[in-house]
Structures are given as structure tokens and as C-alpha cells.
Write a protein that holds these residues in place. Structure first.
Motif, PDB file in Angstrom:
ATOM      1  N   SER A  26       0.684  -1.095  -0.103  1.00 33.02           N
ATOM      2  CA  SER A  26       0.281   0.276   0.070  1.00 33.02           C
ATOM      3  C   SER A  26       0.990   0.744  -0.224  1.00 33.02           C
ATOM      4  CB  SER A  26      -1.194  -0.230   1.067  1.00 33.02           C
ATOM      5  OG  SER A  26      -1.362   1.207   1.237  1.00 33.02           O
ATOM      6  N   ASP A  51     -18.430  11.912  -4.991  1.00 34.68           N
ATOM      7  CA  ASP A  51     -17.306  10.605  -5.000  1.00 34.68           C
ATOM      8  C   ASP A  51     -15.634  11.181  -4.660  1.00 34.68           C
ATOM      9  OD1 ASP A  51     -15.195   8.973  -4.445  1.00 34.68           O
ATOM     10  OD2 ASP A  51     -16.638   7.245  -5.359  1.00 34.68           O
ATOM     11  N   LYS A 182      -9.449   4.149  -4.971  1.00 36.24           N
ATOM     12  CA  LYS A 182      -9.819   3.608  -4.259  1.00 36.24           C
ATOM     13  C   LYS A 182      -9.387   2.381  -3.776  1.00 36.24           C
ATOM     14  CE  LYS A 182     -13.998   1.270  -6.649  1.00 36.24           C
ATOM     15  NZ  LYS A 182     -15.147   1.351  -6.918  1.00 36.24           N
ATOM     16  N   ASP A 183      -8.648   1.768  -4.025  1.00 32.06           N
ATOM     17  CA  ASP A 183      -7.798   0.229  -4.254  1.00 32.06           C
ATOM     18  C   ASP A 183      -7.064   0.995  -2.586  1.00 32.06           C
ATOM     19  OD1 ASP A 183      -8.702  -1.452  -5.715  1.00 32.06           O
ATOM     20  OD2 ASP A 183      -7.403  -1.267  -6.722  1.00 32.06           O
ATOM     21  N   TYR A 185      -7.127   4.163  -1.101  1.00 32.39           N
ATOM     22  CA  TYR A 185      -7.058   5.184  -0.455  1.00 32.39           C
ATOM     23  C   TYR A 185      -9.357   4.963   0.020  1.00 32.39           C
ATOM     24  CZ  TYR A 185      -3.250   7.948  -1.908  1.00 32.39           C
ATOM     25  OH  TYR A 185      -2.041   7.938  -2.170  1.00 32.39           O
ATOM     26  N   GLN A 186     -10.108   4.520  -0.325  1.00 37.08           N
ATOM     27  CA  GLN A 186     -11.295   3.501   0.096  1.00 37.08           C
ATOM     28  C   GLN A 186     -12.064   3.836   1.279  1.00 37.08           C
ATOM     29  OE1 GLN A 186     -13.405   3.091  -2.963  1.00 37.08           O
ATOM     30  NE2 GLN A 186     -15.031   3.423  -0.880  1.00 37.08           N
ATOM     31  N   ASN A 187     -10.895   3.887   2.378  1.00 36.67           N
ATOM     32  CA  ASN A 187     -11.648   3.671   3.856  1.00 36.67           C
ATOM     33  C   ASN A 187     -10.845   5.127   4.302  1.00 36.67           C
ATOM     34  OD1 ASN A 187     -12.597   1.134   3.794  1.00 36.67           O
ATOM     35  ND2 ASN A 187     -10.493   0.630   3.944  1.00 36.67           N
ATOM     36  N   GLU A 188      -9.958   5.607   3.901  1.00 32.39           N
ATOM     37  CA  GLU A 188      -9.981   6.880   4.170  1.00 32.39           C
ATOM     38  C   GLU A 188     -10.458   7.796   3.700  1.00 32.39           C
ATOM     39  OE1 GLU A 188      -5.661   9.226   3.920  1.00 32.39           O
ATOM     40  OE2 GLU A 188      -5.033   7.216   3.632  1.00 32.39           O
ATOM     41  N   SER A 190     -13.534   8.344   2.359  1.00 33.02           N
ATOM     42  CA  SER A 190     -14.247   8.384   1.433  1.00 33.02           C
ATOM     43  C   SER A 190     -15.969   8.705   2.995  1.00 33.02           C
ATOM     44  CB  SER A 190     -15.334   6.312   1.716  1.00 33.02           C
ATOM     45  OG  SER A 190     -14.814   6.292   0.384  1.00 33.02           O
TER      46      SER A 190
END
Length: 190
Positions: A26, A51, A182-183, A185-188, A190
Motif C-alpha cells: 500500500s 465521490d 479506490k484500492d 484510499y477507499q477507507n481514508e 470516503s
């Protein structure tokens, strides 16, 4: 001779391990695909219900996060908004305090204008991200004609039917970076 062979095997295994770590980590992905101005992107993405990763992908393709970018055609800033479009957004969005100089040279007003504009395109084209991206690049009236006369159906799998090579490439690139973001930073974001 055996010792030399063992060293070679160990070297090959080490290189393979480093390669796997390089491509699957990552931190390496974040180094290759950074997102700058995260707070500003998230602020305006939430405000206009877009988004944030889509906005980040647009910025990556449009200016690669170079703040005062200006295209050969005159598009301004991070999100490469055309001056006429920026003026229209400033009027329609009631951003009376935003100046064209700020749109060109400052991250916050540029992202604010670009985020509002992409939201208006998403609304206009029934939340079809691919069509909104094509319209962001080629203009909404041009894309509306493509849809109306069945030149393109608005689906990503048929993006090759977009008659403008620049727009076809643009949509593909933004979607590519969107998926990368998306792979990573998705959790960061959103």
C-alpha cells in the motif's frame, strides 16, 4: 561452485521478494498514486455529494496536481476548468466571492468550482459517471448529441465508440485512476 550457485539462488529469491513487496504494498501504491489537497477535496466532495476519489482522479488526469496549470486551450488550475465554464459555475452556484484569478492559482476555489461542475454534470446525465466525465472533457451539449443519435450509449464497455479520441482516452484514464485510488484510499477518503 556450489557456494556461487547458492548465492545466485538467494539473490534471485531476494529480488523476487522485493518485487512482490514493491507491487503489492500500500505504501508503494500511495507513493506512485498520491492524492494532494485531500482535506479540500473531501470538503467539497461532501458539500456537493460527489465521490472524493472521483474528484481526485479528475485532478490527477487534468493537472497531475500542478496548482497553477493552464492548458493550451486556456483551462485553469487543478481541475482544468475552462474560463467560460468557471464563470457560469460562479454565477449558477452563487460563488460571488470567487475570482477567476483564485480559480487559476488557488486549490480551494478551483476544487470547489470543479466539484460543483462535475455534480451538475452527474445530475444532468442521471448519475452516469462515464457520461459526466465525457461531458467534463468534451462539453455537455456534444455528449448529449452522442447519446441522442446513438453514437455512444454511455456505457464504459462501449467507450471505444466515443468519436473524440481525446475524450475516449480521458474517460479511460480517469476511470483507471479512480479504481487505483479506490484500492488505496477507499477507507481514508470516503
Amino acid at each position: 561452485m556450489k557456494l556461487l550457485r547458492k548465492k545466485r539462488v538467494l539473490l534471485v529469491l531476494f529480488i523476487a521478494l522485493v518485487t512482490v513487496l514493491f507491487f503489492n504494498s500500500s505504501w508503494m501504491g500511495r507513493w506512485i498514486y498520491p492524492i494532494h489537497y485531500k482535506d479540500v477535496i473531501v470538503k467539497h466532495a461532501k458539500k456537493f455529494e460527489v465521490d472524493p476519489l472521483l474528484i481526485a482522479a479528475i485532478i490527477r488526469v487534468e493537472s497531475n496536481y500542478k496548482l497553477s496549470s493552464e492548458s493550451r486551450k486556456g483551462a485553469l488550475g487543478l481541475m482544468q476548468v475552462m474560463p467560460n465554464t468557471a464563470s457560469w459555475v460562479i454565477e449558477k452556484g452563487k460563488f460571488d466571492t470567487v475570482t477567476m484569478d483564485e480559480v487559476k492559482h488557488e486549490a480551494e476555489p478551483n476544487i470547489q468550482i470543479g466539484a460543483w461542475y462535475i455534480k451538475s454534470l452527474l445530475t444532468k446525465f442521471d448519475n452516469n459517471t462515464y457520461v459526466a466525465l465525457a461531458a467534463y472533457n468534451a462539453g455537455p451539449s456534444v455528449v448529449a448529441k452522442w447519446l441522442q443519435n446513438d453514437t455512444w450509449d454511455g456505457k464504459f464497455e462501449n467507450v471505444k465508440k466515443i468519436p473524440y479520441g481525446e475524450t475516449k482516452n480521458y474517460v479511460q484514464r480517469v476511470v483507471y485512476y479512480y479504481n487505483k485510488y479506490k484500492d488505496l484510499y477507499q477507507n481514508e477518503l470516503s
